[in-house]
Motif scaffolding. Structure first.
Motif, PDB file in Angstrom:
ATOM      1  N   ILE A  74       0.906  -1.439   0.057  1.00  8.45           N
ATOM      2  CA  ILE A  74       0.084   0.159   0.271  1.00  8.45           C
ATOM      3  C   ILE A  74       1.374   0.657  -0.297  1.00  8.45           C
ATOM      4  O   ILE A  74       2.087   1.275   0.789  1.00  8.45           O
ATOM      5  N   VAL A  75       0.570   2.020  -1.369  1.00  5.66           N
ATOM      6  CA  VAL A  75       1.679   3.154  -0.887  1.00  5.66           C
ATOM      7  C   VAL A  75       1.272   4.524  -1.122  1.00  5.66           C
ATOM      8  O   VAL A  75      -0.455   4.717  -1.350  1.00  5.66           O
ATOM      9  N   GLY A  76       1.581   5.696  -0.875  1.00  7.41           N
ATOM     10  CA  GLY A  76       0.642   6.862  -0.539  1.00  7.41           C
ATOM     11  C   GLY A  76       0.501   7.819  -1.717  1.00  7.41           C
ATOM     12  O   GLY A  76       1.012   7.287  -2.479  1.00  7.41           O
ATOM     13  N   ARG A  77      -0.186   8.813  -1.377  1.00  5.46           N
ATOM     14  CA  ARG A  77      -0.569   9.548  -2.324  1.00  5.46           C
ATOM     15  C   ARG A  77       0.055  10.244  -3.341  1.00  5.46           C
ATOM     16  O   ARG A  77       0.102  10.436  -4.640  1.00  5.46           O
ATOM     17  N   ASN A  78       1.930  10.796  -3.202  1.00  2.00           N
ATOM     18  CA  ASN A  78       2.481  10.598  -4.120  1.00  2.00           C
ATOM     19  C   ASN A  78       3.183  10.025  -5.147  1.00  2.00           C
ATOM     20  O   ASN A  78       4.661  10.534  -5.019  1.00  2.00           O
ATOM     21  N   VAL A  79       2.969   8.389  -4.514  1.00  2.00           N
ATOM     22  CA  VAL A  79       3.780   7.993  -5.302  1.00  2.00           C
ATOM     23  C   VAL A  79       3.115   7.630  -6.762  1.00  2.00           C
ATOM     24  O   VAL A  79       1.856   7.763  -7.048  1.00  2.00           O
ATOM     25  N   SER A  80       3.904   7.245  -7.472  1.00  2.00           N
ATOM     26  CA  SER A  80       4.002   7.884  -9.463  1.00  2.00           C
ATOM     27  C   SER A  80       3.137   6.446  -9.006  1.00  2.00           C
ATOM     28  O   SER A  80       3.768   4.989  -8.672  1.00  2.00           O
ATOM     29  N   VAL A  81       2.438   6.308 -10.689  1.00  2.00           N
ATOM     30  CA  VAL A  81       1.604   5.038 -10.495  1.00  2.00           C
ATOM     31  C   VAL A  81       2.256   4.163 -11.476  1.00  2.00           C
ATOM     32  O   VAL A  81       2.630   2.639 -11.698  1.00  2.00           O
ATOM     33  N   ASN A  82       3.560   4.701 -11.715  1.00  2.00           N
ATOM     34  CA  ASN A  82       4.559   4.217 -12.968  1.00  2.00           C
ATOM     35  C   ASN A  82       5.834   3.061 -11.913  1.00  2.00           C
ATOM     36  O   ASN A  82       6.903   3.114 -12.454  1.00  2.00           O
ATOM     37  N   ALA A  83       5.773   3.847  -9.839  1.00  2.00           N
ATOM     38  CA  ALA A  83       6.523   2.999  -8.917  1.00  2.00           C
ATOM     39  C   ALA A  83       6.644   2.324  -9.348  1.00  2.00           C
ATOM     40  O   ALA A  83       5.679   1.495  -9.770  1.00  2.00           O
TER      41      ALA A  83
END
Length: 542
Positions: free
Chosen positions: A203-212
């Motif tokens: 689960i990743v936060g709001r500032n993480v790119s969808v391509n990360a």
């Protein structure tokens, strides 16, 4: 009117269902189509009803304009002082009321976060776990279910991603792990109905790119949260008393852990959860012990209410970014803090209008059998009134695709359900009920919404209840018997007895897990609750 209360464990996602039919292939002309079945779940709509007007900013303005002109609309029943009936003041009152409705869930989320995370120090872990079903001794949660055990925690993804580990569940067991953002929207659901596989999810936060990319996780195992603050409540079905240990073992195997990197975390050394907790405690009311006390006290101080709400939005804005409503919160906070005289009165009237809308309007569909079916929460869009109403009843309810809640406090003659005066009741269910997973009927003490202490330790009846007495062709009818006094043993009433409080009215909540389409389309309504001294109700469910 049916009750507008909703269970604490409620969160519902909206579904859009359409009717699809098939015409027979006939040599002769087809006969005229049969009339469509009459909806059972939807009451006649009343044009200009309080709920309709409270659901939009223009509607709220119309309510206030009516009160200012001594023309009460839809039963608002709130007077506007003569000195505030000019157009500018009316606009201001309506704006205050609408912003209050919009921001209503925020103090609930903020205070619950501060309490549950030990002021931000215990995030990204399950701080509450149950190892048995709720009983009458469990009063910390309003209207607990008696179907599942749970694990609950707050996530703060500003400090980095979090790993959610799921065990392998037996195929016939219902389980669900919904994720809710900082504004009470359910944005992701894992569970038995979604064929979710065992293993780890990130689960990743709001500032993480969808391509990360993250080592060890494929894209289908990465969940992007719209906000950094999130509520997670895992639920595991308990199918019988003998099943409790197995269910508890699975529940304990659902775990949270920090991802082994600080990448994508914010540069701030203080977590968002800690910052929000400090805002709660700095409001002047944060030291009150309970959520209800906190929100009640805060609601009486508009400056403090809007200040906390504006601070919260500034720390973790809605996933789509700040809106004009969000930016207005800060302005209202400043204005309320400096308000005196008539200006202060305007804030008081505005908050009264908002609370009247939130506490009086029904949530969901009113049925012709006296029930209210909640079927629209979870993903609110701009339905801020529904969002406020659900928050008032509690955080963390299931999405509608997973559980539909029908509630009632009235019998078939529209009288308050109350067995303390010697009244007995029956609810006659045609079987099966429209639930693909399972269903339960739970009885609560109406003033407290706590489970009712009783001699047989029965708090609900459902399709997992053993020893029920069924009737009708093919055992297709279940008549639940409700009373405060215990029926004679060996009687059908005793087998189907749902105990009621001896000293208070009661409320019923019917939970339909993975409800059928009839429930959403309005073609199903739970049967009316009939007092034993009345003739059988002529109202039946489909």
């Amino acid at each position: 009117m049916p009750s507008g209360k909703v269970s604490t464990l409620l969160l519902l996602s909206a579904l859009v269902l359409t009717w699809s039919g098939h015409l027979p292939i006939l040599a002769a002309p087809a006969p005229a189509p049969a009339p469509a079945p009459e909806p059972l779940a939807i009451s006649a709509n009343i044009t200009g009803s309080l709920g309709n007007l409270c659901s939009s900013q223009p509607g709220v303005l119309s309510l206030v304009q009516g009160s200012a002109a001594n023309q009460d609309r839809a039963g608002l029943a709130i007077a506007v002082p003569a000195s505030l009936t000019n157009a500018v003041a009316v606009q201001q009152i309506a704006q205050i009321a609408w912003e209050y409705i919009y921001s209503f869930p925020i103090p609930f989320v903020a205070k619950t976060l501060a309490l549950g995370s030990a002021n931000g120090t215990a995030v990204n872990t399950f701080y509450l776990r149950s190892n048995r079903l709720a009983t009458s001794n469990d009063t910390a949660v309003v209207a607990p279910n008696h179907d599942t055990i749970y694990s609950q925690g707050w996530l703060d993804l500003s400090q980095g991603p979090v790993i959610l580990t799921l065990p392998s569940f037996d195929s016939n067991r219902y389980w669900i792990v919904p994720l809710q953002d900082a504004y009470t929207n359910t944005y992701s659901v894992l569970g038995s109905d979604y064929n979710t596989q065992a293993g780890q999810y990130l689960i990743v936060g709001r500032n993480v790119s969808v391509n990360a990319t993250f080592r060890g996780f494929t894209p289908d195992r990465i969940i992007h949260a719209p906000t950094d603050i999130n509520l997670i409540i895992a639920r595991v079905q308990v199918m019988s008393n003998a099943d409790t240990a197995a269910a508890s073992s699975l529940n304990q195997a659902i775990t949270l852990a920090a991802y082994s990197t600080s990448a994508n975390a914010t540069s701030s050394t203080m977590s968002k959860a800690t910052t929000i907790a400090r805002a709660v405690n700095g409001s002047g009311y944060g030291t009150t012990s309970t959520l209800l006390q906190y929100v009640t006290n805060l609601s009486q101080q508009p400056a403090a209410w809007f200040n906390l709400s504006a601070t919260f939005v500034g720390i973790d804005p809605p996933g789509m970014g700040a809106s004009s409503v969000d930016t207005t919160l800060a302005a209202l906070s400043t204005t309320a803090g400096n308000a005196t005289g008539l200006a202060a009165t305007a804030f008081g009237v505005g908050s009264q209008v908002a609370l009247r809308c939130i506490t009086t309007s029904d949530v969901g569909l009113d049925t012709k059998t006296g029930w209210n079916i909640t079927n629209g929460a979870g993903s609110y869009g701009k339905d801020y009134l529904l969002r406020a109403q659900i928050a008032r009843s509690g955080l963390g309810a299931l999405p509608a695709s997973q559980s539909i809640y029908a509630t009632t406090t009235r019998d078939s003659q529209n009288r308050t359900l109350d067995a303390s005066t010697g009244n007995n009741y029956t609810v006659t269910f045609p079987l099966p009920l429209p639930a693909r997973a399972f269903w339960s009927l739970t009885l609560y003490n109406a003033p407290t919404m706590a489970l009712v202490n009783n001699t047989i330790n029965r708090y609900s009846i459902g399709d997992n209840t053993s020893g029920l007495s069924l009737s009708g062709a093919g055992n297709n009818t279940l008549q639940v018997f409700i009373s405060a006094s215990q029926p004679a043993r060996q009687s059908p009433q005793y087998a189907n007895w749902l105990p009621a409080p001896i000293n208070a009215p009661f409320e019923l909540i019917l939970r339909l897990y993975e409800a059928e389409s009839d429930v959403f389309s309005g073609q199903y309504a739970p049967p009316a609750v009939v007092r034993a001294t009345d003739q059988a109700s002529t109202i039946t469910s489909k």
